[in-house]
Write a protein that holds these residues in place. Structure first.
Motif, PDB file in Angstrom:
ATOM      1  N   VAL A   1      -6.587  -1.826   1.524  1.00 31.45           N
ATOM      2  CA  VAL A   1      -5.564  -2.865   2.252  1.00 31.45           C
ATOM      3  C   VAL A   1      -5.970  -4.030   2.143  1.00 31.45           C
ATOM      4  O   VAL A   1      -7.121  -4.349   2.664  1.00 31.45           O
ATOM      5  CB  VAL A   1      -5.080  -2.124   3.535  1.00 31.45           C
ATOM      6  CG1 VAL A   1      -3.981  -2.928   3.940  1.00 31.45           C
ATOM      7  CG2 VAL A   1      -4.514  -0.598   3.729  1.00 31.45           C
TER       8      VAL A   1
ATOM      9  N   GLY B   1      -2.388  -9.457   1.649  1.00 33.49           N
ATOM     10  CA  GLY B   1      -1.216  -9.920   1.147  1.00 33.49           C
ATOM     11  C   GLY B   1      -0.959  -9.453  -0.250  1.00 33.49           C
ATOM     12  O   GLY B   1      -1.794  -8.796  -0.821  1.00 33.49           O
TER      13      GLY B   1
ATOM     14  N   PRO C   1       0.795  -1.189  -0.101  1.00 35.15           N
ATOM     15  CA  PRO C   1       0.028   0.101  -0.072  1.00 35.15           C
ATOM     16  C   PRO C   1       0.964   1.232   0.070  1.00 35.15           C
ATOM     17  O   PRO C   1       0.399   2.438  -0.182  1.00 35.15           O
ATOM     18  CB  PRO C   1      -0.861  -0.072   1.154  1.00 35.15           C
ATOM     19  CG  PRO C   1      -0.497  -1.456   1.853  1.00 35.15           C
ATOM     20  CD  PRO C   1       0.497  -2.206   1.156  1.00 35.15           C
TER      21      PRO C   1
ATOM     22  N   CYS D   1       1.347  -0.074  -5.948  1.00 36.36           N
ATOM     23  CA  CYS D   1      -0.131  -0.141  -4.953  1.00 36.36           C
ATOM     24  C   CYS D   1      -1.030  -0.152  -6.106  1.00 36.36           C
ATOM     25  O   CYS D   1      -1.033   0.514  -6.975  1.00 36.36           O
ATOM     26  CB  CYS D   1      -0.080   1.073  -4.228  1.00 36.36           C
ATOM     27  SG  CYS D   1      -1.653   1.294  -3.316  1.00 36.36           S
ATOM     28  N   ILE D   2      -2.028  -1.083  -5.881  1.00 33.86           N
ATOM     29  CA  ILE D   2      -3.073  -1.264  -6.653  1.00 33.86           C
ATOM     30  C   ILE D   2      -4.291  -0.489  -6.717  1.00 33.86           C
ATOM     31  O   ILE D   2      -5.380  -0.333  -7.477  1.00 33.86           O
ATOM     32  CB  ILE D   2      -3.486  -2.592  -7.367  1.00 33.86           C
ATOM     33  CG1 ILE D   2      -4.092  -3.342  -5.900  1.00 33.86           C
ATOM     34  CG2 ILE D   2      -2.244  -3.547  -7.815  1.00 33.86           C
ATOM     35  CD1 ILE D   2      -4.868  -4.701  -6.476  1.00 33.86           C
ATOM     36  N   GLY D   3      -4.310   0.085  -5.541  1.00 36.20           N
ATOM     37  CA  GLY D   3      -5.631   0.984  -5.094  1.00 36.20           C
ATOM     38  C   GLY D   3      -5.476   1.491  -3.630  1.00 36.20           C
ATOM     39  O   GLY D   3      -4.870   0.711  -2.807  1.00 36.20           O
TER      40      GLY D   3
HETATM   41  N1  ADE Z   1      -0.856  -4.896  -0.069  1.00 37.58           N
HETATM   42  C1  ADE Z   1      -1.917  -5.000   0.606  1.00 37.58           C
HETATM   43  N2  ADE Z   1      -2.742  -3.696  -0.087  1.00 37.58           N
HETATM   44  C2  ADE Z   1      -2.131  -3.430  -1.285  1.00 37.58           C
HETATM   45  C3  ADE Z   1      -2.750  -2.666  -2.320  1.00 37.58           C
HETATM   46  N3  ADE Z   1      -3.736  -1.927  -2.304  1.00 37.58           N
HETATM   47  N4  ADE Z   1      -1.842  -2.406  -3.397  1.00 37.58           N
HETATM   48  C4  ADE Z   1      -0.552  -3.180  -3.360  1.00 37.58           C
HETATM   49  N5  ADE Z   1      -0.190  -4.168  -2.371  1.00 37.58           N
HETATM   50  C5  ADE Z   1      -0.833  -4.265  -1.221  1.00 37.58           C
END
Ligand code: ADE
Length: 222
Positions: free
Chosen positions: A142, A145, A91, A137-139
């Motif tokens: 949270v 993993g 994140p 981070c993809i968004g």
């Molecule tokens: N690990 C936990 N949440 C994540 C997210 N939103 N993007 C990337 N890795 C993560």
């Protein structure tokens, strides 16, 4: 292009990489997946991979030694004429966008493989970041993993490799369009009327100019 995933849960990837276009990409020899089980690099007879945080706090952190050993192993599996970027989903990383997928797919065509490290538990020892090329981070939410973000990244890269979807995708890689230009227009198929809702008239009239105009006007987010 070789894509290696370092994870405590390799089984999570088996169905995803073994289905649909991701499977076809491997079957056609366009991509090769390898799952690296982080547990195998655990310490001692119990194969320990985590420990409590210095300074206190809830939860366990992934220890640095197993992760770095797994990265070194994965790097040793990269062909001599290729290199590998090491990615870490977190994140705290930079927002992952379509231009990243295009950049990584284009790199894949030019000798650049991928190693994705999937953290678990409450996090990882910060010193592993010295062995990471990119954190993503993809968004703004949270997850438990890095496995799901890793799957998202792999899917978005592999579908762009020539021969996976069709001819046009390779041109898409070259052009490096803006991230917002990738939104598709709404599409319809039969039946013409579904529960009282008609397909827009313009799509039925065969006027390609008008159809292109309608599609351009409707290529925006919902
Ligand atoms: N690990 C936990 N949440 C994540 C997210 N939103 N993007 C990337 N890795 C993560």
């Amino acid at each position: 292009m070789k894509i290696q995933i370092i994870t405590l849960f390799p089984e999570m990837f088996v169905k995803v990489f073994g289905s649909s276009m991701l499977w076809k990409a491997q079957d056609r020899g366009i991509v090769e997946y390898a799952l690296v089980d982080l547990r195998q690099f655990g310490i001692g007879s119990r194969k320990t991979v985590d420990d409590t945080p210095y300074g206190g706090g809830d939860g366990m952190l992934l220890k640095p030694e197993p992760i770095v050993a797994a990265i070194e192993y994965a790097k040793s599996q990269v062909a001599e004429d290729r290199s590998a970027r090491v990615l870490l989903p977190t994140p705290r990383g930079k927002q992952y966008v379509q231009s990243d997928a295009k950049r990584l797919a284009a790199a894949g065509l030019n000798g650049g493989d991928l190693i994705v490290v999937c953290p678990r538990y409450e996090g990882y020892d910060e010193r592993v970041t010295e062995y990471i090329d990119e954190q993503f981070c993809i968004g703004n939410y949270v997850l438990t993993g890095g496995e799901l973000p890793a799957m998202v990244l792999v899917d978005s890269v592999v579908r762009l490799l020539p021969g996976v979807l069709g001819g046009e995708a390779s041109a898409e890689i070259e052009s490096f369009q803006d991230d917002d230009q990738n939104i598709e227009f709404p599409q319809f198929t039969r039946p013409e009327v579904f529960r009282g809702r008609r397909v827009p008239e313009v799509l039925l009239n065969g006027n390609h100019g008008e159809i292109a105009k309608w599609r351009a006007e409707h290529s925006h987010k919902a």
